[in-house]
Design a protein around this motif. Sequence first.
Motif, short mmCIF file in Angstrom:
data_model
loop_
_atom_site.label_atom_id
_atom_site.label_comp_id
_atom_site.label_asym_id
_atom_site.label_seq_id
_atom_site.Cartn_x
_atom_site.Cartn_y
_atom_site.Cartn_z
N LYS A 1 0.83 -1.20 0.00
CA LYS A 1 0.00 0.00 0.00
C LYS A 1 0.88 1.27 0.00
N ILE A 2 0.58 2.13 -0.94
CA ILE A 2 1.37 3.36 -1.05
C ILE A 2 0.42 4.56 -0.99
N LEU A 3 0.86 5.56 -0.28
CA LEU A 3 0.07 6.79 -0.20
C LEU A 3 0.84 7.89 -0.93
N LEU A 4 0.15 8.59 -1.82
CA LEU A 4 0.79 9.70 -2.52
C LEU A 4 0.41 10.99 -1.81
N ALA B 1 7.93 -9.81 -8.71
CA ALA B 1 7.00 -8.70 -8.48
C ALA B 1 5.71 -8.89 -9.26
N SER B 2 5.79 -9.58 -10.41
CA SER B 2 4.59 -9.65 -11.23
C SER B 2 3.53 -10.50 -10.53
N GLY B 3 2.30 -10.03 -10.67
CA GLY B 3 1.20 -10.71 -9.98
C GLY B 3 0.96 -10.15 -8.59
N SER B 4 1.90 -9.34 -8.07
CA SER B 4 1.67 -8.81 -6.72
C SER B 4 0.60 -7.72 -6.77
N GLU B 5 -0.11 -7.59 -5.69
CA GLU B 5 -1.21 -6.61 -5.64
C GLU B 5 -0.73 -5.32 -5.02
N TRP B 6 -1.14 -4.23 -5.60
CA TRP B 6 -0.75 -2.91 -5.09
C TRP B 6 -1.99 -2.05 -4.91
N TYR B 7 -1.99 -1.33 -3.83
CA TYR B 7 -3.03 -0.32 -3.63
C TYR B 7 -2.32 1.02 -3.58
N ILE B 8 -2.75 1.93 -4.42
CA ILE B 8 -2.16 3.27 -4.34
C ILE B 8 -3.29 4.25 -4.00
N TYR B 9 -3.05 5.04 -2.98
CA TYR B 9 -4.06 6.02 -2.56
C TYR B 9 -3.61 7.38 -3.04
N ASP B 10 -4.46 7.99 -3.86
CA ASP B 10 -4.16 9.31 -4.41
C ASP B 10 -5.09 10.30 -3.73
N VAL B 11 -4.53 11.35 -3.18
CA VAL B 11 -5.35 12.27 -2.37
C VAL B 11 -5.41 13.65 -3.02
N PRO C 1 -7.16 8.97 7.98
CA PRO C 1 -7.58 7.57 8.13
C PRO C 1 -6.72 6.58 7.35
N TYR C 2 -5.92 7.05 6.41
CA TYR C 2 -5.13 6.13 5.58
C TYR C 2 -3.72 5.94 6.13
N PHE C 3 -3.42 6.61 7.24
CA PHE C 3 -2.04 6.65 7.73
C PHE C 3 -1.55 5.36 8.39
N ASP C 4 -2.47 4.61 9.04
CA ASP C 4 -1.94 3.52 9.87
C ASP C 4 -1.73 2.22 9.11
N ASP C 5 -1.92 2.24 7.81
CA ASP C 5 -1.90 0.96 7.10
C ASP C 5 -1.04 1.00 5.84
N VAL C 6 -0.16 1.97 5.71
CA VAL C 6 0.62 2.05 4.46
C VAL C 6 2.08 1.70 4.70
#
Length: 505
Positions: free
Chosen positions: A71-74, A339-349, A361-366
């Motif tokens: 999980k990545i937060l931008l 890396a291929s097949g891995s799941e990514w969540y990117i949060y764009d704010v 609310p997105y801070f504790d899980d990235v």
Amino acid sequence: MAKGHGHANGPQDGPQDDPLAKVLQPPPDESPEQRARREQQQREATRVSLQIDEGIQEARKAYERRKKAVKILLLGQAESGKSTTLKNFQLAFSPSHFRNERLAWRTIIQLNLIRQVLLEVLEEEWANPTEAPPQPQLSEKARGKLPMRSSVPNAAPTNGAKPAGNPTRSIRFSAQAQPSASLTDVHRRTRTRLLPLLAIEVDLTMKLFPELASAPPVMKEVCVRAGNGWKDVLMKLQKEQKDKLKGKGNAAGTTDELTTVLDGCREDIVGLWEDQAVKAVLRRHGVRMQDMPGFFLNDSARVATIAYDPTDDDIVRARLRTLGVEEHRFTMESGMSWASGSEWYIYDVGGSRSMRPHWIPYFDDVQAIIFLAPLAFNLMLEEDSKVNRLEDSITLWREICGNVLLQGATLILFFNKMDILQATLAAGIRVAKYVPSYSDQPNDVLHVVKYFRDKFRGYHKRLSPKARPFYCHETSVIDTRATAVILVGVREGILRSHLQSVNVI
Ligand SMILES: Nc1nc2c(ncn2[C@@H]2O[C@H](COP(=O)(O)OP(=O)(O)OP(=O)(O)O)[C@@H](O)[C@H]2O)c(=O)[nH]1
Ligand SMILES: [Mg+2]
């Protein structure tokens, strides 16, 4: 079958004593119709129950998947390049998903182009004419002192101005004129011909983003609400348009109104942008269109055509303001086998000040934060013209570094918009004028970047609740090739530390 006349004798009783079984038992005098109805109801209840079980299973799987995913937060202020970085990620690692949305982006790019059609600055010039200086305009140095402003076209009526003379579409005005040439009736006629574009822009923007109706003019820029709903609305509108055109006898039914009108305005748009008198007005008003979000004027001959099909680079450069927080999930399609097949969540704010409380609310899980900080030392925030953009970025960076919820996250800093920094310094704008502590150090990219990198690194070291490595990249995320190289490194770093944290490697 038991008739349900047992005694309530305790836990060792048979099923016939179970109160639930009793309730479910058929009445003794059940007719065949009643029985059929009851059995049908039971089947329906079983189906619903199975469906609920499946839903729970799905939710559990999704939860497990999300727990294992990266999980990545931008983060960063408005216009720092967060959504553009997201698009680079998708283009580099999930290209088929990226390309599926090409048609929706086409409309956004057309709207971006219309917003830049320069009419507002012409209106301003007519309302308050600036002196056309006799010789070489404002110096490059002076240009930098002027605020960068957004061009917000105004689709209001034309004050009754009627086209004078006999306007021709192919007219090239004052191409040979001196930089000090002033605006003429030819410009007024061009403006009149372009007004329908603005009306279409307002109409379409309101349909796509009805929440903008109450927004202040400076915010009336195409924007996206969390959830990507705009793409569905757009697809629906495009379909409606096509059906309408088909109904009117346009057999092809392939071209929407926006595209048709834009195509008809192409020569006027190109002509206006290349016109020397207009260039002079822009300089006098201190407007540098090239640095503005969603700049497509240099491409108008290509964009304003019926056959326009956006390139990958066009989509990356398109400007769509983010409102709230958007979650993007994708699976790595390419790259290293591990890396291929891995799941990514990117949060764009959304980055403007009023949206920052929604980040928490997105801070504790990235696992990682990519923080975008353009070194815009000479610009002010759009939402508060008293606050310097770079100062705002530094304040935000300090808060992120010191936040305990984020103490386990890797922080990756992007000094973005390096191309604009280069142009600003090349124009002779001095950092020391805005940042006195920079003093008399050389005013070049190398020294300026080093100075601010040290500053950001210092805060990172001092404020982080526990020690963590400092990563910093100089980026220009509209350059997709160079960005892909950086993102491959970023991805490896994030994935490696993520896998370490879940004990896979
Ligand atoms: N010249 C240049 N323009 C850039 C760069 N990065 C982004 N842009 C442009 O800057 C504008 C704003 O970028 P976005 O990615 O929409 O900014 P954001 O941080 O998502 O902004 P919000 O959604 O408002 O928070 C877009 O038009 C981009 O094309 C860059 O490195 N150089
Ligand atoms: Mg954005």
